[in-house]
Design a protein around this motif. Structure first.
Motif: not given
Ligand code: NDP
Length: 246
Positions: A205-234
């Motif tokens: 009820e308190f989640i604006p997107l009104k659903r529980i997340g999937a493990a993949e929702d987290v995993a895609h962000l982690v994969a991006f942070l591990c990529s060369e494209e994320a070199a300027y994010i720390t």
């Protein structure tokens, strides 16, 4: 692409950790992952990873144990030659109101969730420094940002991981190593399946997107942070929570 890179992921036998292993393997990374006891689930993960035509190996190790994690990292480097990516994902809960929480349950959660991350960073960072490259991602929680009744141990450990992340980001930035934290909200795994049904429904009820997340929702962000494209994010804490905490 992460071809030619080796990722060490803690807690890869199931849940978010398994999804992270698969997302990194989909980018071509070889995967060494750690689990605690669940050998059958770990073997399942290895089987899924092999479909991506990458090298994959599961290691049973308690991340809370300083010496055992040191031996683990030595084994991973012997097997794979290097560690380019570290994802500190292994975590447990031992929920109870603080006034009734045992010292043992407080310590178990701090030792696994916070010290476990310290141990693996401690043992892999020298090799990343020599390579002058690396990616570290720590899986924290919105509980570490907001607090959560019944989770004094867990919230303290997850808040501690945020301080750890920012310090490591500053210590290792000059060596081309980034360190970020990802803070999931409610994600469908064994951990949330263990919660009483009513509590989860109330949380949605308190989640604006009104659903529980999937493990993949987290995993895609982690994969991006591990990529060369994320070199300027720390040193960042990125939430994957459907808007739960803004
Ligand atoms: P699960 O309970 O589904 O999986 C936990 C994983 O950690 C398993 O692979 C388990 O291994 C491993 N593990 C546990 N203790 C140890 C240990 N001492 N040494 C080595 N490995 C260990 O958890 P989730 O996938 O739900 O959570 C993953 C991470 O995400 C955790 O850090 C959690 O705190 C965090 N998180 C989860 C949220 C959620 O809603 N699910 C929300 C916010 C953060 P084994 O299979 O052998 O037991």
């Amino acid at each position: 692409m992460l071809t030619g890179k080796t990722a060490l992921v803690s807690g890869g036998s199931r849940g978010i950790g398994r999804a992270i292993c698969l997302a990194l393997a989909a980018q071509g990374a070889d995967i060494a992952f750690v689990y605690a006891h669940n050998a059958a689930r770990a073997e399942e993960t290895v089987g899924l990873l092999k479909k991506h035509k990458v090298r994959a190996k599961a290691y049973a190790c308690d991340v809370a144990d300083f010496s055992a994690t040191q031996r683990l990292v030595q084994s991973v480097i012997a097997d794979f030659g290097q560690v380019d990516i570290l994802v500190n994902n292994a975590g447990i809960t031992r929920d109870m109101l603080c006034m009734r929480m045992s010292e043992q349950d407080f310590n178990a959660v701090i030792d696994t969730n916070l010290k476990g991350a310290f141990h693996l960073i401690r043992h892999t960072s020298m090799q990343m420094i020599k390579q002058r490259a690396g990616r570290i991602v720590n899986i924290t929680s919105v509980a570490g940002l907001m607090g959560n009744p019944g989770q004094a141990n867990y919230s303290a450990a997850k808040a501690g991981m945020i301080g750890l992340t920012k310090t490591i980001a500053k210590e290792l930035a000059s060596r081309g190593i980034t360190c970020n934290a990802v803070a999931p909200g409610f994600i469908q795994t064994d951990m949330t399946d263990a919660m009483p049904e009513g509590i989860l429904q109330k949380a949605i009820e308190f989640i604006p997107l009104k659903r529980i997340g999937a493990a993949e929702d987290v995993a895609h962000l982690v994969a991006f942070l591990c990529s060369e494209e994320a070199a300027y994010i720390t040193g960042q804490v990125l939430q994957v929570d459907g808007g739960l905490r803004m």
